[in-house]
Motif scaffolding. Structure first.
Motif, short mmCIF file in Angstrom:
data_model
loop_
_atom_site.label_atom_id
_atom_site.label_comp_id
_atom_site.label_asym_id
_atom_site.label_seq_id
_atom_site.Cartn_x
_atom_site.Cartn_y
_atom_site.Cartn_z
N VAL A 9 7.06 -10.11 -12.78
CA VAL A 9 7.83 -10.27 -11.55
C VAL A 9 7.70 -9.07 -10.62
N TYR A 10 7.88 -9.37 -9.34
CA TYR A 10 7.94 -8.37 -8.28
C TYR A 10 9.03 -8.88 -7.33
N LYS A 11 10.25 -8.40 -7.55
CA LYS A 11 11.44 -8.99 -6.93
C LYS A 11 11.40 -9.05 -5.40
N PRO A 12 10.90 -8.03 -4.69
CA PRO A 12 10.90 -8.13 -3.23
C PRO A 12 10.02 -9.27 -2.70
N PHE A 13 9.13 -9.78 -3.52
CA PHE A 13 8.22 -10.85 -3.10
C PHE A 13 8.78 -12.23 -3.47
N ARG A 14 8.98 -12.49 -4.75
CA ARG A 14 9.42 -13.81 -5.20
C ARG A 14 10.61 -13.75 -6.16
N GLY A 15 11.39 -12.69 -6.09
CA GLY A 15 12.56 -12.60 -6.95
C GLY A 15 12.18 -12.65 -8.42
N MET A 16 12.83 -13.52 -9.18
CA MET A 16 12.60 -13.64 -10.62
C MET A 16 11.45 -14.60 -10.96
N GLU A 17 10.85 -15.22 -9.95
CA GLU A 17 9.74 -16.14 -10.23
C GLU A 17 8.54 -15.36 -10.76
N ARG A 20 13.07 -0.66 -2.41
CA ARG A 20 12.80 -1.72 -3.37
C ARG A 20 11.34 -1.68 -3.79
N GLY A 21 10.96 -2.58 -4.67
CA GLY A 21 9.58 -2.58 -5.14
C GLY A 21 9.30 -1.35 -5.98
N MET A 22 8.09 -0.81 -5.87
CA MET A 22 7.67 0.33 -6.68
C MET A 22 8.50 1.59 -6.42
N PRO A 23 8.96 1.88 -5.19
CA PRO A 23 9.75 3.09 -4.98
C PRO A 23 11.04 3.14 -5.82
N TYR A 24 11.55 2.01 -6.22
CA TYR A 24 12.73 1.99 -7.11
C TYR A 24 12.43 2.73 -8.42
N GLY A 76 2.62 -2.92 4.20
CA GLY A 76 1.95 -4.14 3.76
C GLY A 76 2.85 -5.34 3.89
N THR A 77 2.60 -6.34 3.08
CA THR A 77 3.31 -7.61 3.20
C THR A 77 4.19 -7.94 2.00
N ALA A 78 4.18 -7.09 0.95
CA ALA A 78 4.94 -7.40 -0.26
C ALA A 78 6.33 -6.78 -0.24
N ASP A 79 6.49 -5.62 0.36
CA ASP A 79 7.77 -4.92 0.40
C ASP A 79 8.39 -5.05 1.78
N ILE A 80 9.63 -5.51 1.82
CA ILE A 80 10.27 -5.69 3.12
C ILE A 80 11.52 -4.82 3.27
N ASN A 81 12.00 -4.21 2.18
CA ASN A 81 13.20 -3.38 2.23
C ASN A 81 12.93 -2.01 1.62
N LEU A 127 0.84 -1.18 0.00
CA LEU A 127 0.00 0.00 0.00
C LEU A 127 0.88 1.24 0.00
N HIS A 128 0.67 2.10 -0.99
CA HIS A 128 1.43 3.35 -1.12
C HIS A 128 0.48 4.52 -0.85
N ASN A 129 0.79 5.32 0.13
CA ASN A 129 -0.12 6.39 0.55
C ASN A 129 -0.01 7.64 -0.32
N TYR A 130 0.85 7.61 -1.32
CA TYR A 130 0.92 8.71 -2.27
C TYR A 130 1.16 8.13 -3.66
N PHE A 131 0.30 8.48 -4.61
CA PHE A 131 0.41 8.00 -5.98
C PHE A 131 -0.05 9.10 -6.92
N HIS A 132 0.79 9.40 -7.91
CA HIS A 132 0.49 10.47 -8.84
C HIS A 132 1.29 10.26 -10.12
N LEU A 133 0.71 10.61 -11.27
CA LEU A 133 1.42 10.59 -12.55
C LEU A 133 1.44 11.99 -13.13
N ASP A 134 2.58 12.36 -13.71
CA ASP A 134 2.62 13.60 -14.48
C ASP A 134 1.79 13.42 -15.74
N LYS A 135 1.42 14.53 -16.35
CA LYS A 135 0.70 14.46 -17.61
C LYS A 135 1.58 13.87 -18.70
#
Length: 354
Positions: free
Chosen positions: A334-342, A271-275, A263-268, A242-250
């Protein structure tokens, strides 16, 4: 005089017949309430008012009225399409199929002349008019207006362009009100698309789809917006971020702005979406990533906010869940912080206003 008496007698007979019919309905469904299947629930002036409101709305098939608090629940099914186990005992409640009521209850709208489900019949003296129901700007507002709304496709009106757009609303997860902008679960839709496709959207809202950057950007710009990532692995382990701020430029960049996740998907941290925070959206024909020598979108077989290249690639090629895509594992879903390259089994991305 005789004719007048006969007409009066016939009128009284019809009234008594209808009264007996309504009495039978009350006895049959007394203290019973249908669980679920709500369109919405409102306070009314009485049972007949509840029935009229159902007649006015084409999608309404039955009602639940409670005489104790005068609450009226409109349902999108009738008793013939549900099981008896879907009814609960509720003191003061009365369930009615709309077909059990005389059409005259709703005047000119009793014949249900408005054919489109998102229209409402408005009676006026001895006639009527069909009016489109006011469209909300997103799924959060639909949920607020109709607390019992179910998961599904709804029409919204975008707040800036005023364009009417069909979107899929998740009305269940964490209180509901989520506008889903990506959903993948079986690989039936090819996500290796050009920039125009990612801008306008593709797929089917009843299956796998990408909503479209242009729509996502406009809807998320209406105010403070949160984003949720729901993922399921091959063994059905489910996690979320869960990301409490989300926005896209035009456009054309559609640069991603997002904060750290809970949440439970990002542990570091980082990593994840903030990258991918602060990077524009890239496709194989619109290379905007940070890599000096590689077109990350072409390499990873999908459009994304690539850096150099990805911690997350949920628009990559859908391969057998639990396996690593041959040659380039990062090109899978893929979502590396969760299951790597799987490669994962299910991915759902969605947002809602705070």
């Amino acid at each position: 005089m005789t004719l007048t008496f006969l007409l009066l007698s016939l009128t009284v007979f019809c009234m008594l017949k209808n009264t007996r019919a309504l009495s039978q309905i009350s006895k049959e469904h007394l203290n019973k309430r249908l669980v679920g299947h709500e369109i919405y629930e409102i306070r009314v002036n009485g049972r007949h008012d509840c029935i009229r409101k159902c007649f006015f709305l084409p999608m309404c098939k039955s009602t639940d009225y409670n005489g104790h608090d005068h609450m009226c629940k409109l349902n999108d099914v009738d008793s013939t399409s549900v099981d008896i186990t879907e009814f609960e005992d509720k003191q003061g409640a009365v369930f009615s199929d709309i077909t059990e009521w005389p059409m005259a209850t709703a005047g000119a709208c009793g014949h249900r002349p408005c054919s489109e489900e998102q229209q409402r019949c408005l009676p006026h003296k001895n006639t009527y008019r069909c009016a489109d129901t006011e469209k909300e700007p997103d799924c959060k507002e639909i949920k607020r207006k109709y607390p019992f709304a179910k998961d599904g496709v709804y029409a919204v009106q975008l707040w800036l362009s005023h364009q009417v757009k069909s979107v899929y609303c998740d009305m269940t997860t964490d209180g509901g009100g989520w506008t889903v902008f990506q959903y993948r679960f079986n690989g039936s839709v090819n996500f290796t698309r050009n920039f125009e496709s990612y801008t306008n959207g593709f797929g089917s809202l009843d299956g796998e789809f990408w909503l479209g950057l242009k729509t996502i950007q406009e809807m998320a710009s209406r105010g403070l917006t949160v984003m949720r990532v729901d993922l399921t692995a091959d063994d059905n382990t489910a996690v979320f971020a869960l990301h409490n701020y989300f926005h896209l430029d035009k456009g054309p960049a559609f640069t991603l702005h997002i904060d750290e996740a809970t949440g439970t998907a990002d542990i570091n941290t980082g990593r994840g979406m903030p990258y991918h925070n602060g990077y524009p959206f890239s496709t194989f024909d619109a290379d905007r990533d940070d890599h000096d020598t590689v077109n990350c979108a072409a390499k990873n077989l999908g459009g994304w906010w690539f850096k150099s290249c990805a911690q997350v690639n949920l628009n990559g090629e859908y391969v057998t869940p639990g396996t690593v895509r041959p040659t380039i594992g990062e090109a899978g879903m893929v979502y590396k912080p969760f299951r790597g390259m799987e490669s994962l089994k299910i991915s759902k991305l969605m947002f809602r206003m705070i």
